[in-house]
Design a protein around this motif. Structure first.
Motif, PDB file in Angstrom:
ATOM      1  N   ASN B  32     -26.421  14.174  -7.996  1.00  0.00           N
ATOM      2  CA  ASN B  32     -25.597  13.682  -6.898  1.00  0.00           C
ATOM      3  C   ASN B  32     -26.361  12.629  -6.112  1.00  0.00           C
ATOM      4  N   GLN B  34     -26.705  11.212  -1.926  1.00  0.00           N
ATOM      5  CA  GLN B  34     -26.381  11.571  -0.549  1.00  0.00           C
ATOM      6  C   GLN B  34     -26.763  10.421   0.365  1.00  0.00           C
ATOM      7  N   PHE B  36     -27.515   9.392   4.381  1.00  0.00           N
ATOM      8  CA  PHE B  36     -27.918   9.966   5.658  1.00  0.00           C
ATOM      9  C   PHE B  36     -28.014   8.851   6.699  1.00  0.00           C
ATOM     10  N   SER B  46     -26.594  14.228   7.543  1.00  0.00           N
ATOM     11  CA  SER B  46     -25.884  13.968   6.302  1.00  0.00           C
ATOM     12  C   SER B  46     -24.532  13.329   6.606  1.00  0.00           C
ATOM     13  N   LEU B  49     -21.835  13.107   0.625  1.00  0.00           N
ATOM     14  CA  LEU B  49     -22.437  13.517  -0.635  1.00  0.00           C
ATOM     15  C   LEU B  49     -21.469  13.157  -1.744  1.00  0.00           C
ATOM     16  N   LEU B  89     -30.161   5.955   5.138  1.00  0.00           N
ATOM     17  CA  LEU B  89     -30.950   6.266   3.951  1.00  0.00           C
ATOM     18  C   LEU B  89     -30.045   6.789   2.852  1.00  0.00           C
ATOM     19  N   ARG B  93     -30.426  12.818  -6.243  1.00  0.00           N
ATOM     20  CA  ARG B  93     -31.005  14.046  -6.762  1.00  0.00           C
ATOM     21  C   ARG B  93     -31.013  13.927  -8.289  1.00  0.00           C
TER      22      ARG B  93
END
Lengths: 111, 113
Positions: B32, B34, B36, B46, B49, B89, B93
């Motif tokens: 995934n 994400q 931020f 967060s 996602l 940011l 993952r």
């Protein structure tokens, strides 16, 4: 409750001190993380706990010692740190390895 | 080795503009991605996602897209406000690396009134 809490907010310690950082979450997450962040840089992963067992150690010096006493709590024990260890220490948690939620961080200064 | 790049490093826009932040990654084997935001001296919040099987996610004025095959993601912010000023940011993952996130260097956004 979607909050990760960290204490203390600020910590100043000498190079011979022993101190601990604490992180807590009540979201039922079973993965918890410690990150270190220097100014103007992204977070760097230090440790990952999964179901209270250490699953990742990113070759962190032994002066940093993590502990996961239960599924809601994560500690980082500090001993004999160096001035270059001064940074923002962030804790995060996630359900399995999905969306990570971060705490506000502990600003650590080592004198 | 997975590397994540964010362009631009800094961006200043007048209030009300729509804007796009870019994130690229070198290895498409991700679980995934994400996005931020981080305010100075604070933790990460967060925003969105996106699972590897998804193309986009939306939350309010934010829309994030993912093109895994080309190694790109964009974060679109509509009608920017001064309160959107922060560092953004993105993090991927990778597959088979536990919960490890690989972060980009961030884009520092300033929205002027």
């Amino acid at each position: 409750d979607t909050e990760v809490t960290q204490t203390p907010k600020h910590l100043v310690m000498g190079m011979t001190n022993k101190k601990s950082l604490k992180c807590e979450q009540h979201m039922g997450h079973r993965a918890m993380y410690w990150y270190k962040q220097k100014a103007k840089k992204p977070p760097e992963l230090m440790f990952v706990y999964s179901y209270e067992k250490l699953s990742i150690n990113e070759s962190v010096p032994s002066r940093f010692s993590p502990e996961c006493p239960n599924s809601s709590l994560l500690n980082l024990h500090l001993h004999a740190l160096q001035p270059e260890d001064s940074a923002l220490y962030l804790c995060a948690s996630s359900q399995d390895y999905n969306e990570q939620f971060f705490g506000p961080g502990t600003r650590l200064t080592v004198l | 080795k997975q590397e994540v790049t964010q362009i631009p490093a800094a961006l200043s826009v007048p209030e009300g503009e729509n804007l796009v932040l870019n994130c690229s990654f070198t290895d498409s084997a991700i679980y995934n991605l994400q996005w931020f935001r981080q305010d100075p001296g604070k933790g990460l919040t967060s925003l969105l996602l996106i699972q590897s099987s998804q193309r986009e996610q939306t939350s309010g004025r934010l829309n994030a897209s993912l093109d895994k095959s080309s190694g790109r993601s964009t974060l679109y912010i509509a009608a920017s406000q001064p309160g959107d000023s922060a560092t953004y940011l993105c993090a991927v993952r990778p597959n088979n690396q536990g919960g490890k996130l690989i972060f980009g260097q961030g884009t520092e956004l300033s929205v002027k009134p």
